[in-house]
Design a protein around this motif. Structure first.
Motif, PDB file in Angstrom:
ATOM      1  N   ALA A 159       0.756  -1.201   0.032  1.00  0.00           N
ATOM      2  CA  ALA A 159       0.223  -0.101  -0.035  1.00  0.00           C
ATOM      3  C   ALA A 159       0.728   1.326   0.056  1.00  0.00           C
ATOM      4  O   ALA A 159       1.948   1.083   0.184  1.00  0.00           O
ATOM      5  CB  ALA A 159      -1.013  -0.035   1.344  1.00  0.00           C
ATOM      6  N   LEU A 160       0.296   2.340  -0.423  1.00  0.00           N
ATOM      7  CA  LEU A 160       1.023   3.593  -0.168  1.00  0.00           C
ATOM      8  C   LEU A 160       1.237   3.948   1.163  1.00  0.00           C
ATOM      9  O   LEU A 160       0.542   3.563   2.052  1.00  0.00           O
ATOM     10  CB  LEU A 160      -0.147   4.857  -0.840  1.00  0.00           C
ATOM     11  CG  LEU A 160      -0.414   4.712  -2.306  1.00  0.00           C
ATOM     12  CD1 LEU A 160      -1.433   5.884  -2.540  1.00  0.00           C
ATOM     13  CD2 LEU A 160       1.056   4.806  -3.291  1.00  0.00           C
ATOM     14  N   ARG A 161       2.450   4.657   1.533  1.00  0.00           N
ATOM     15  CA  ARG A 161       2.723   5.040   2.990  1.00  0.00           C
ATOM     16  C   ARG A 161       1.855   6.274   3.184  1.00  0.00           C
ATOM     17  O   ARG A 161       1.647   7.504   2.773  1.00  0.00           O
ATOM     18  CB  ARG A 161       4.374   5.555   2.773  1.00  0.00           C
ATOM     19  CG  ARG A 161       5.105   4.657   2.206  1.00  0.00           C
ATOM     20  CD  ARG A 161       6.869   5.119   2.424  1.00  0.00           C
ATOM     21  NE  ARG A 161       6.824   5.103   3.871  1.00  0.00           N
ATOM     22  CZ  ARG A 161       7.427   4.179   4.496  1.00  0.00           C
ATOM     23  NH1 ARG A 161       7.463   2.863   3.962  1.00  0.00           N
ATOM     24  NH2 ARG A 161       7.520   4.357   5.768  1.00  0.00           N
ATOM     25  N   PRO A 162       1.182   5.955   4.503  1.00  0.00           N
ATOM     26  CA  PRO A 162       0.212   6.860   4.867  1.00  0.00           C
ATOM     27  C   PRO A 162       1.041   8.082   5.398  1.00  0.00           C
ATOM     28  O   PRO A 162       2.135   8.054   5.962  1.00  0.00           O
ATOM     29  CB  PRO A 162      -0.423   6.321   6.329  1.00  0.00           C
ATOM     30  CG  PRO A 162      -0.092   4.740   6.057  1.00  0.00           C
ATOM     31  CD  PRO A 162       1.031   4.798   5.305  1.00  0.00           C
ATOM     32  N   THR A 199       6.181   9.958   6.856  1.00  0.00           N
ATOM     33  CA  THR A 199       5.255   9.065   6.588  1.00  0.00           C
ATOM     34  C   THR A 199       5.437   7.780   7.374  1.00  0.00           C
ATOM     35  O   THR A 199       6.297   7.743   8.378  1.00  0.00           O
ATOM     36  CB  THR A 199       5.436   8.206   5.008  1.00  0.00           C
ATOM     37  OG1 THR A 199       6.812   7.752   5.092  1.00  0.00           O
ATOM     38  CG2 THR A 199       5.046   9.310   4.031  1.00  0.00           C
ATOM     39  N   LEU A 200       4.350   7.033   7.563  1.00  0.00           N
ATOM     40  CA  LEU A 200       4.380   5.929   8.421  1.00  0.00           C
ATOM     41  C   LEU A 200       4.519   4.588   7.794  1.00  0.00           C
ATOM     42  O   LEU A 200       4.172   4.800   6.343  1.00  0.00           O
ATOM     43  CB  LEU A 200       2.836   5.996   9.264  1.00  0.00           C
ATOM     44  CG  LEU A 200       2.697   7.160  10.091  1.00  0.00           C
ATOM     45  CD1 LEU A 200       1.159   7.077  10.350  1.00  0.00           C
ATOM     46  CD2 LEU A 200       3.469   7.092  11.267  1.00  0.00           C
ATOM     47  N   ASP A 201       5.001   3.547   8.180  1.00  0.00           N
ATOM     48  CA  ASP A 201       5.200   2.452   7.520  1.00  0.00           C
ATOM     49  C   ASP A 201       3.636   2.046   7.136  1.00  0.00           C
ATOM     50  O   ASP A 201       2.792   1.857   8.113  1.00  0.00           O
ATOM     51  CB  ASP A 201       5.853   1.410   8.338  1.00  0.00           C
ATOM     52  CG  ASP A 201       7.210   1.587   8.175  1.00  0.00           C
ATOM     53  OD1 ASP A 201       7.647   2.301   7.408  1.00  0.00           O
ATOM     54  OD2 ASP A 201       8.061   1.004   9.353  1.00  0.00           O
ATOM     55  N   PRO A 202       3.570   1.402   5.915  1.00  0.00           N
ATOM     56  CA  PRO A 202       2.023   0.902   5.535  1.00  0.00           C
ATOM     57  C   PRO A 202       2.002  -0.466   6.337  1.00  0.00           C
ATOM     58  O   PRO A 202       3.019  -1.044   6.648  1.00  0.00           O
ATOM     59  CB  PRO A 202       2.071   0.544   4.164  1.00  0.00           C
ATOM     60  CG  PRO A 202       3.788   0.437   3.646  1.00  0.00           C
ATOM     61  CD  PRO A 202       4.455   1.273   4.853  1.00  0.00           C
TER      62      PRO A 202
END
Ligand SMILES: [Zn+2]
Length: 310
Positions: A159-162, A199-202
């Motif tokens: 997924a994209l990185r939040p 960003t956070l890890d997905p």
């Protein structure tokens, strides 16, 4: 846990002939509301309706092999999609003979489908990538059966990185999609922010493997290692192991042995012989080898969780 949906609905969990309460093989995987149909035995349309699945939204169909209990519902489903005015492309993956069957039936009935379908011929081979879209990648498994038979491994695409809420004000709108994809941020004044500060890890990607029909085959182990949910056929109990070998099917204990050796998260048994009214012995035999085993039921939905969350 990821917020994106990743669920499996088993529509048919019986082997060969329809038995009470169990239809031939068919199941639908929902990944972020994109629907992937795996096998399409007789009665699949009705089962989809009963399960409340809008089958016009099925974009991809994967057929394992040419035994009737795995594909005889396909023409009916394709025909209904046509009658209901489907226009979007349908992608079908299956044995080369299936393309001939589809073509001859359309020709014989003088049907010109309102939608296009794209057929991808499969020659079973372990670990070969056959499909990739925004949500999943799909690899083949070479199953061991009386005729060529393909299994399928679905892996969620990363997924994209939040974006971090506390950093959001720093990221210009036009840069947000690039940052979500993992790029660093370089502002016009020369300030540089590494991606990991923004960003956070997905959530880790989830995975699902479909193995039906097949004799017990330890060669599959490497290709399904660490899968979160494994659906494996369990046509017979151990008492009928010789019959399983002869017909190139598996016993419940054999399915569990593969699940254990491949260190999968969960095992879901299916493709039960109509001779078993009570499936408890199959479950017990499998759980002795691999405790995280469940029996599949027609119309039931199972969430696929990351193996680490088990
Ligand atoms: Zn078969």
């Amino acid at each position: 846990m990821s917020a994106t949906r990743f669920t499996l609905t088993t529509l048919g969990t019986g082997a060969a002939v329809p038995a009470t309460g169990r239809y031939p093989s068919a199941q639908v995987l929902n990944v972020g509301e994109a629907l992937y149909l795996v096998d399409c035995g007789e009665g699949t349309q009705e089962r989809l309706r009963q399960a409340g699945v809008n089958f016009m939204r099925i974009g991809h169909i994967f057929i394992s092999h040419m035994h009737g209990d795995h594909y005889l519902g396909l023409m009916g489903l394709m025909s209904t999609m046509h009658l209901l005015g489907r226009q979007s492309l349908l992608k079908i993956f299956g044995p080369p003979e299936l393309r001939e069957v589809i073509e001859v039936q359309l020709r014989a009935s003088g049907t010109y489908l309102r939608y296009s379908y794209h057929f991808v011929s499969l020659v079973p081979a372990n670990g070969v990538l056959i499909h990739q879209d925004q949500r999943v990648s799909v690899e083949m498994l070479a199953l061991k059966h009386r005729i060529p038979c393909t299994g399928f491994v679905f892996r969620e695409r990363t997924a994209l990185r939040p974006l971090r809420l506390d950093m959001l004000h720093l990221i210009p709108h036009f840069k947000r999609s690039a940052v979500k994809k993992g790029e660093d941020l370089l502002l016009p004044d020369g300030t540089h922010y590494p991606n990991k500060e923004l960003t956070l890890d997905p959530p880790p990607p989830r995975s699902y493997a479909y193995c039906s029909d097949t004799a017990y085959d330890p060669a599959l182990q490497a290709f399904i290692a660490g899968i979160d949910l494994l659906y494996h056929e369990a046509t017979f109990t151990t008492a009928l192991e010789a019959r399983a070998r002869e017909t190139q099917h598996s016993t419940a204990a054999q399915a569990a042995t593969l699940a254990r050796d491949a260190q999968v998260g969960q095992l879901l048994l299916g493709h039960f012989s109509a001779r078993y009214r009570d499936l408890r012995p199959l479950l017990d035999e499998a759980r002795e080898v691999f405790p995280r085993t469940t029996l599949s039921n027609d119309g039931e939905t199972y969430a696929v969780h990351q193996r680490t969350a088990v």
